[in-house]
Each structure stands twice: as C-alpha cells, then as structure tokens.
Design a protein around this motif. Structure first.
Motif, PDB file in Angstrom:
ATOM      1  N   ARG A  11     -23.929   6.567   0.961  1.00 18.65           N
ATOM      2  CA  ARG A  11     -23.440   7.363   2.084  1.00 18.65           C
ATOM      3  C   ARG A  11     -22.619   6.512   3.050  1.00 18.65           C
ATOM      4  N   LEU A  12     -23.151   5.348   3.402  1.00 22.83           N
ATOM      5  CA  LEU A  12     -22.430   4.477   4.332  1.00 22.83           C
ATOM      6  C   LEU A  12     -21.085   4.057   3.747  1.00 22.83           C
ATOM      7  N   CYS A  13     -21.099   3.679   2.475  1.00 25.49           N
ATOM      8  CA  CYS A  13     -19.846   3.249   1.831  1.00 25.49           C
ATOM      9  C   CYS A  13     -18.843   4.392   1.772  1.00 25.49           C
ATOM     10  N   ALA A  14     -19.320   5.594   1.478  1.00 24.13           N
ATOM     11  CA  ALA A  14     -18.427   6.756   1.417  1.00 24.13           C
ATOM     12  C   ALA A  14     -17.816   7.042   2.779  1.00 24.13           C
ATOM     13  N   LEU A  15     -18.593   6.867   3.839  1.00 24.07           N
ATOM     14  CA  LEU A  15     -18.055   7.054   5.189  1.00 24.07           C
ATOM     15  C   LEU A  15     -16.914   6.079   5.454  1.00 24.07           C
ATOM     16  N   VAL A  16     -17.108   4.834   5.089  1.00 23.19           N
ATOM     17  CA  VAL A  16     -16.090   3.802   5.336  1.00 23.19           C
ATOM     18  C   VAL A  16     -14.794   4.144   4.619  1.00 23.19           C
ATOM     19  N   TYR A  17     -14.886   4.520   3.360  1.00 26.71           N
ATOM     20  CA  TYR A  17     -13.688   4.817   2.574  1.00 26.71           C
ATOM     21  C   TYR A  17     -13.053   6.144   2.984  1.00 26.71           C
ATOM     22  N   MET A  72      -9.240   7.006   4.453  1.00 25.75           N
ATOM     23  CA  MET A  72      -8.328   7.796   3.616  1.00 25.75           C
ATOM     24  C   MET A  72      -7.832   9.027   4.360  1.00 25.75           C
ATOM     25  N   LEU A  73      -8.711   9.660   5.124  1.00 24.31           N
ATOM     26  CA  LEU A  73      -8.305  10.844   5.898  1.00 24.31           C
ATOM     27  C   LEU A  73      -7.282  10.469   6.958  1.00 24.31           C
ATOM     28  N   VAL A  74      -7.537   9.392   7.702  1.00 24.28           N
ATOM     29  CA  VAL A  74      -6.636   8.981   8.783  1.00 24.28           C
ATOM     30  C   VAL A  74      -5.260   8.604   8.224  1.00 24.28           C
ATOM     31  N   ILE A  75      -5.225   7.814   7.169  1.00 22.61           N
ATOM     32  CA  ILE A  75      -3.947   7.365   6.614  1.00 22.61           C
ATOM     33  C   ILE A  75      -3.164   8.544   6.049  1.00 22.61           C
ATOM     34  N   THR A  76      -3.842   9.405   5.312  1.00 20.79           N
ATOM     35  CA  THR A  76      -3.149  10.549   4.691  1.00 20.79           C
ATOM     36  C   THR A  76      -2.531  11.462   5.738  1.00 20.79           C
ATOM     37  N   SER A 114       2.366   3.773  -2.262  1.00 21.59           N
ATOM     38  CA  SER A 114       3.095   2.530  -2.009  1.00 21.59           C
ATOM     39  C   SER A 114       2.124   1.370  -1.794  1.00 21.59           C
ATOM     40  N   SER A 115       2.615   0.164  -2.019  1.00 18.90           N
ATOM     41  CA  SER A 115       1.782  -1.028  -1.851  1.00 18.90           C
ATOM     42  C   SER A 115       1.373  -1.228  -0.393  1.00 18.90           C
ATOM     43  N   ASP A 116       2.231  -0.812   0.543  1.00 17.21           N
ATOM     44  CA  ASP A 116       1.898  -0.956   1.968  1.00 17.21           C
ATOM     45  C   ASP A 116       0.680  -0.119   2.333  1.00 17.21           C
ATOM     46  N   VAL A 117       0.645   1.113   1.854  1.00 18.92           N
ATOM     47  CA  VAL A 117      -0.488   1.991   2.154  1.00 18.92           C
ATOM     48  C   VAL A 117      -1.754   1.485   1.457  1.00 18.92           C
ATOM     49  N   SER A 118      -1.605   1.009   0.233  1.00 20.12           N
ATOM     50  CA  SER A 118      -2.759   0.465  -0.492  1.00 20.12           C
ATOM     51  C   SER A 118      -3.364  -0.722   0.248  1.00 20.12           C
ATOM     52  N   THR A 119      -2.503  -1.617   0.709  1.00 22.58           N
ATOM     53  CA  THR A 119      -2.982  -2.780   1.459  1.00 22.58           C
ATOM     54  C   THR A 119      -3.630  -2.366   2.770  1.00 22.58           C
ATOM     55  N   LEU A 120      -3.024  -1.390   3.442  1.00 20.79           N
ATOM     56  CA  LEU A 120      -3.564  -0.917   4.715  1.00 20.79           C
ATOM     57  C   LEU A 120      -4.941  -0.298   4.530  1.00 20.79           C
ATOM     58  N   ASN A 121      -5.113   0.512   3.500  1.00 21.55           N
ATOM     59  CA  ASN A 121      -6.412   1.142   3.278  1.00 21.55           C
ATOM     60  C   ASN A 121      -7.476   0.097   2.952  1.00 21.55           C
ATOM     61  N   ALA A 122      -7.118  -0.892   2.144  1.00 24.43           N
ATOM     62  CA  ALA A 122      -8.065  -1.960   1.818  1.00 24.43           C
ATOM     63  C   ALA A 122      -8.451  -2.739   3.070  1.00 24.43           C
ATOM     64  N   ASN A 123      -7.474  -2.974   3.946  1.00 24.39           N
ATOM     65  CA  ASN A 123      -7.750  -3.665   5.202  1.00 24.39           C
ATOM     66  C   ASN A 123      -8.666  -2.835   6.099  1.00 24.39           C
ATOM     67  N   ASN A 124      -8.413  -1.532   6.160  1.00 21.87           N
ATOM     68  CA  ASN A 124      -9.266  -0.638   6.943  1.00 21.87           C
ATOM     69  C   ASN A 124     -10.702  -0.654   6.440  1.00 21.87           C
ATOM     70  N   VAL A 125     -10.858  -0.633   5.122  1.00 21.38           N
ATOM     71  CA  VAL A 125     -12.194  -0.618   4.526  1.00 21.38           C
ATOM     72  C   VAL A 125     -12.958  -1.889   4.903  1.00 21.38           C
ATOM     73  N   SER A 126     -12.288  -3.021   4.847  1.00 20.29           N
ATOM     74  CA  SER A 126     -12.939  -4.273   5.229  1.00 20.29           C
ATOM     75  C   SER A 126     -13.385  -4.248   6.684  1.00 20.29           C
TER      76      SER A 126
END
Length: 380
Positions: free
Chosen positions: A114-120, A124-128, A254-266
């Motif tokens: 649950r916690l991990c799903a919240l983080v991801y 994803m909602l904010v970026i999209t 795009s690679s920019d969005v992928s990197t941004l989402n990974a950064n957000n998750v961290s």
C-alpha cells in the motif's frame, strides 16, 4: 537689386541644392526613424501584452491542474486501498484464527505494498495531469489568439476524461505489479525478525529496485498505466483529438518524464521513511504498557514503546539510540498499515502521508518546469 540677387543665387546655386537635399534627406530620415521607433514600441507593447496574456493563461491552467489533482486524490487513494485490501485480514486476525501466521504474512505484504503504491501512483497522477493540462492549455491559447474554436468543450471533456483509466484499470495493474514485487522481497523476512530503521529503509530500496528493473516499470511505461491502449469509440473520428492523444503519449514516454517520475519516487520513499522514523525515535517511558496484538485504530507511537526502550539508568522517559533500536515485524506492520490508511484530506493538520506525497509532487520545481516547457511548446 534683382540682378544682385540673381547673381548671388547663381554663385551659390550648388550650395542651395546641396543644402536642400541635406535638409530634405534629414527630414525624411527623421520621419523614417520616428516611424520605425513607433513600430518598435508598438511591437514591444504587443509582445508584452501577449507575454502577459500567455503568462496569465498558463497560471490559470496550472491552478486548474492543481485543483484537478487534489480533487482526484481521494479517488486514487480509495482505489489503492480497495485493490490492496488489508481490512479483511485485520478483521480475521481479531478472531484469533488458527492460520494467523499465514494471515500476518499476507498483511505484511499488503501493508507495505500500500505504501509503495501510494508513492508511485501519486507521482504518476501529478505528472500525467501536469502534461495533459498544459498540452490542452497550449491548444486553447492558440485558439484564443487565432479567434477560432478547434478545441471544443466536448473535445476538452473527452481529453481530460482519459485519466479515468488510471483511476480504475491502470491503478489495478500498478497495484498488482507492486504486490508481486513486495511479496518476493519480503519472502525472506520472517515474522519473528526485528528490523532497525536502516533495515526497514533497505526493504523499500529493494522494492524500488525490483520495480525499476521490471519490464513494466511504471516510470518508463507511464503511459501504459494512465491511458487506455485504444482511443474511446466516440473520439476515433476526431483527427485533432487523436493528434493530442498521440502527442501526450509521446510526452509521457519521453526520457525526461521517466527520469522525473523515478526522481519523484525516490523523494516519496524519503517521506515514507521520515514518517516511519518518528516511531523509532519517539522518546519512551520505561514503565509504559505494551500494546499487544493489532489495533484497528490509527496506530500511535505508544504501540512500539517496548521494543524501543533504552534504559539510561534514570527514571522517567529515555531517548533511544536510533541506530540500535529495532522493532519486531508484527509491531511494525500495524504502523505501516496505519500510515497507508490515513485519509487524503488537505484540511487536516498534520497532513496524512498521502496528502504529503501529493503536495510534495505538486510543488516540485522539476514538475513545474515540465509543465511550463510543455505549455511553451504547444502554445506557439
């Protein structure tokens, strides 16, 4: 007299001609420069008003986007809790069943998932929506300055409604992926084990690495989760809608969005660990009673007092050494599950974990830059 004037003019005719040409040329040059200065000032004024108008439209788009994100937050959290339903297991555990070890292991997986799903999901909602609203805003701005209406209200509604896929099927797929990874990582953690804060953080790092290495990693395949694979039937004949849909997919992949989402998750997992760390670092009372079993209420820090007590030889409260304090997994699970169950509410203080995560992503400078760049591209 007239003869003298005639002779004078004849003698200085060349000077008068040259002088006249110079004066006329000066006047022409002055008027040309004056006109060019006026045109320059007019162009700068138009540019200023256009820039101001675009800025105001962008700010309005951003506010609308933020309102939409916060408005969809409760629906997203509800869907996560529904997919990773731990309440049924908690209810079974209250009845002291024979298979409670099996149930505790299931609860262990669901609580952390649950916690991990919240983080991801929050990221994803904010970026999209940030990408989606700024693409739409760019098209609407071009319609406004061109005095046309290519983006109709029906098209706007259909385009924004695409996110509904993420609030149902997309969220289900995300939760299934995360639950599978969490179950694999936690299979080596027995219920009798005690975890330090560092070991707890390592669990989340391992889960993040397992998800990132999966073929369906949400950061690199964000569009797959948030949008349906096919266009809605009502929009298949609309060329502009199809164009906007494909452009949004390209942006999200795009690679920019992928990197941004990974950064957000961290960063999101850092917030999670900060919340969990509070339960490790709480000063405890050596004589406090220990809460045995699972509490269905919001978990308090008192529930871990027995496992965090450090005796300094003095009476009263003691401060634990955060590097040596460990909490048994059966006591850590209710804490984690309690954090994940907190309702999404922007008015309560202190904010819940889900609200903190959503706010963190909303105010992220990199997310704001993504929105501004997207709007700039599609508004010209």
């Amino acid at each position: 007299m007239f003869s003298s004037m005639k002779n004078f003019l004849n003698r200085h005719r060349r000077k008068f001609v040259i002088g006249g040409v110079v004066i006329a040329g000066g006047m022409i040059a002055f008027r040309y420069a004056q006109r060019k200065l006026f045109e320059y000032q007019e162009a700068k004024a138009r540019e200023f008003f256009e820039r101001t108008r675009r800025t105001q439209h962008f700010e309005t788009t951003e506010r609308t986007c933020n309102q939409a994100i916060m408005g969809l937050g409760p629906n997203l959290i509800e869907q996560i809790l529904k997919n990773l339903d731990a309440d049924r297991i908690v209810a079974d555990l209250r009845n002291n069943p024979n298979d409670k070890i099996v149930l505790w292991n299931k609860l262990k997986v669901l609580a952390i998932a649950r916690l991990c799903a919240l983080v991801y999901a929050c990221s994803m909602l904010v970026i999209t929506l940030r990408v989606q609203f700024n693409i739409l805003g760019g098209y609407l701005y071009k319609d406004a300055i061109g005095n046309v209406e290519q983006v109709t209200s029906e098209l706007q509604h259909s385009y924004v409604a695409l996110i509904q896929h993420f609030l149902s099927d997309g969220c289900n797929s995300l939760c299934q992926l995360i639950e599978t990874k969490v179950e694999h990582i936690l299979s080596s953690y027995d219920l009798s084990r005690k975890l330090t804060l560092t070991e707890t953080e390592q669990i989340f790092c391992s889960i993040q690495m397992a998800i990132n290495s999966d073929a369906n990693d949400p950061s690199t395949h964000l569009a797959k989760y948030v949008y349906p694979s096919d266009l809605p039937a009502s929009t298949t004949s609309n060329a502009l809608f199809e164009k906007m849909f494909n452009e949004t997919i390209d942006m999200l992949e795009s690679s920019d969005v992928s990197t941004l989402n990974a950064n957000n998750v961290s960063r999101g997992f850092s917030i999670v660990m900060d919340n969990i760390a509070d339960f490790y670092f709480k000063p405890v009372n050596g004589t406090a009673a220990v809460e045995n079993g699972y509490s269905p209420k919001h978990i308090t820090k008192a529930s871990i007092e027995s496992s965090t007590k450090v005796d300094d030889g003095e009476a009263g409260e003691t401060l634990p050494n955060i590097n040596t304090v460990s909490i048994p997994i059966p006591k850590l699970i209710p804490i984690i599950n309690g954090l994940a169950k907190q309702q999404f509410n922007t008015t309560t203080q202190p904010p819940s974990l889900s609200t903190s995560l959503m706010t963190l992503y909303l105010i992220s400078e990199k997310v704001k830059i993504l929105g501004a760049n997207t709007y700039e591209v599609f508004s010209v």
